[in-house]
Design an enzyme around this catalytic site. Structure first.
Site: not given
Ligand code: EPU
Length: 428
Positions: A22-23, A117, A122-123, A125, A311, A333, A403
């Site tokens: 999925k991801n 969420c 879930r920022p 930035d 996950d 995380i 999902r």
């Molecule tokens: N973070 C920041 N700033 C940002 C983005 C992230 O501080 O701009 C922090 C988050 O708060 C968190 C960490 O960085 O503590 C990691 O977040 P990340 O951005 O890597 O998460 P994501 O890309 O939004 C993807 C997966 C998630 C999975 C996370 C972590 C997708 C579509 N989603 O999310 O998958 O948990 O990486 O591995 O790829 C799931 O499949 O159930 C799921 C939630």
């Protein structure tokens, strides 16, 4: 809305074929916006998140075709629209992956801010910082991120994308996609090393991008003037595989996940050994055997790849609910990703939480009850616990599970579980 009714106590035996991740498929579909040629993903899983991403792409003017054998082909419009609405982004945060490709190809992107969420803040930035470093002007207006590239396009830069907890997976992906069509070279330091990032990179390479360092925290991208269509099969879903392996350990029996990449789950294999389960591996399969014994208490701390994935945290907690002692689960995380905790308690689990740490006191007996799914992985954990709970468990709001898991009940029934999907007339 559907519910799953599960009668616990059946042993599992058999194989589960693992689908495309999925991801990985969500950002790969977003990458179709980088060209007006066809991008085909022959092994796109049939998940509601994939359908949502296809709706996002349609909203942006793309043609999308689902093949009867599975798989999706997408062709972006010659002049894609620039706005993705709140309705779709709120359904699935992964839609934010269109920001980078849309901006670099058309010079403008308007994407609804995803907001919080169920598992906390879930920022985004890092996404914004990265795109700004490539020259984009960004502002937030009426809940939308409005991103504009300079007239002459984005320009490569050297930038750091780390976060307090490691790196951002989709943030790295967004910047990587934007950099493929920027002028000059971009160097991303602190890039996420998750296999899904590497997989997207491989898709971009097939589309004609120039990228070095995939799989490492330093990724270098030389911008090109255009990308072309490609056919890209995404990597197998390591989280789906991990979930079925935990099912085997919990319920007892033998479960083999086929068509997966064992090297992406070495941390899980290691934890299984510590918890007292035999795990065998072949080039593209993993097998867990268990006689239904209680696990040895085994701590996990979630970390970026190759650490224990967030996950799989909820599913591991389900396994530890019956361990012979106390296990500590630390969520690094997403410190608030514990919605499954009170629902597992309804099944008889003994769990306390101190901020980001869950203290799980294993108990011999879980007992069936009504529980409510609140997000994708939390739902999976409830289904897993129900496999071993005495009597009947009804898991409500299972649309969350659809999902990210293709026909989970069918796969578990094939392994010998007693599960029925029905319309939920009475559920919350
Ligand atoms: N973070 C920041 N700033 C940002 C983005 C992230 O501080 O701009 C922090 C988050 O708060 C968190 C960490 O960085 O503590 C990691 O977040 P990340 O951005 O890597 O998460 P994501 O890309 O939004 C993807 C997966 C998630 C999975 C996370 C972590 C997708 C579509 N989603 O999310 O998958 O948990 O990486 O591995 O790829 C799931 O499949 O159930 C799921 C939630």
């Amino acid at each position: 809305m559907d519910k799953l009714t599960i009668r616990g106590g059946r042993r599992l035996d058999g194989e589960v074929p693992i689908g495309g991740a999925k991801n990985a498929v969500l950002p790969v579909l977003a990458a179709s916006l980088l060209t007006d040629q066809v991008l085909e993903v022959p092994n796109a899983p049939r998940l509601s998140d994939v359908r949502t991403m296809c709706e996002v792409l349609r909203e942006l003017g793309s043609g999308v075709e689902f093949s009867s054998r599975g798989g999706v082909s997408v062709q972006s419009a010659q002049r894609p629209a620039s706005r993705t609405g709140w309705d779709l982004v709120r359904k699935m945060r992964g839609s934010v992956c269109v920001l980078g490709p849309l901006l670099t190809r058309t010079g403008r992107a308007e994407v609804s801010l995803p907001g919080g969420c169920v598992f906390g803040v879930r920022p985004i930035d890092v996404h914004l910082k990265g795109l700004e470093a490539l020259g984009a002007q960004l502002r937030i207006d009426h809940g939308y991120i409005i991103a504009e590239a300079p007239r002459s396009g984005l320009v490569g830069a050297e930038l750091f994308l780390g976060t307090a907890f490691g790196s951002s997976v989709t943030g790295t992906m967004n910047v990587m996609m934007a950099a493929t069509l920027a002028k000059g070279t971009t160097v991303i330091h602190g890039a996420a090393c998750e296999p899904e990032v590497e997989d997207l990179g491989n898709c971009l390479l097939a589309m004609g991008a120039r990228i070095h360092g995939l799989g490492s925290p330093r990724i270098e991208i030389e911008g090109v003037t255009e990308l072309k269509g490609a056919t890209h099969a995404v990597l197998p879903d390591r989280i789906e595989a991990g979930t079925y392996l935990v099912a085997g350990a919990i319920a007892g029996g033998r479960v083999r996940t086929t068509g997966c990449r064992p090297q992406h789950l070495s941390v899980l294999t290691d934890r299984f050994f510590e918890a007292g389960y035999a795990v065998e591996r072949g080039p593209d399969w993993l097998e867990v055997r268990s006689d239904g014994q209680r696990a040895r208490p085994t701590d996990v701390t979630t970390q970026p790849f190759p650490g224990f994935p967030t996950d799989l945290q909820a599913q591991w907690m389900a396994l530890m609910c019956r361990a012979e002692g106390v296990s500590l689960i630390t969520e690094r995380i997403y410190p608030d990703r514990y919605m499954h905790l009170p629902e597992l308690v309804r099944l008889g689990a003994r769990i306390r939480r101190q901020e980001a740490v869950a203290i799980v006191q294993g108990t011999e007996r879980l007992s069936g009850a009504h529980v409510t799914a609140s997000d994708l992985r939390a739902s999976a954990a409830l289904v897993l616990a129900a496999l071993v709970a005495e009597g009947e468990t009804q898991v409500h709001r299972v649309y969350h599970i659809d999902r990210g898991y293709e026909r989970i009940e069918e796969r578990l029934v094939n392994l010998g579980a007693d599960i029925l999907r029905e319309r939920d007339e009475e559920g919350p």
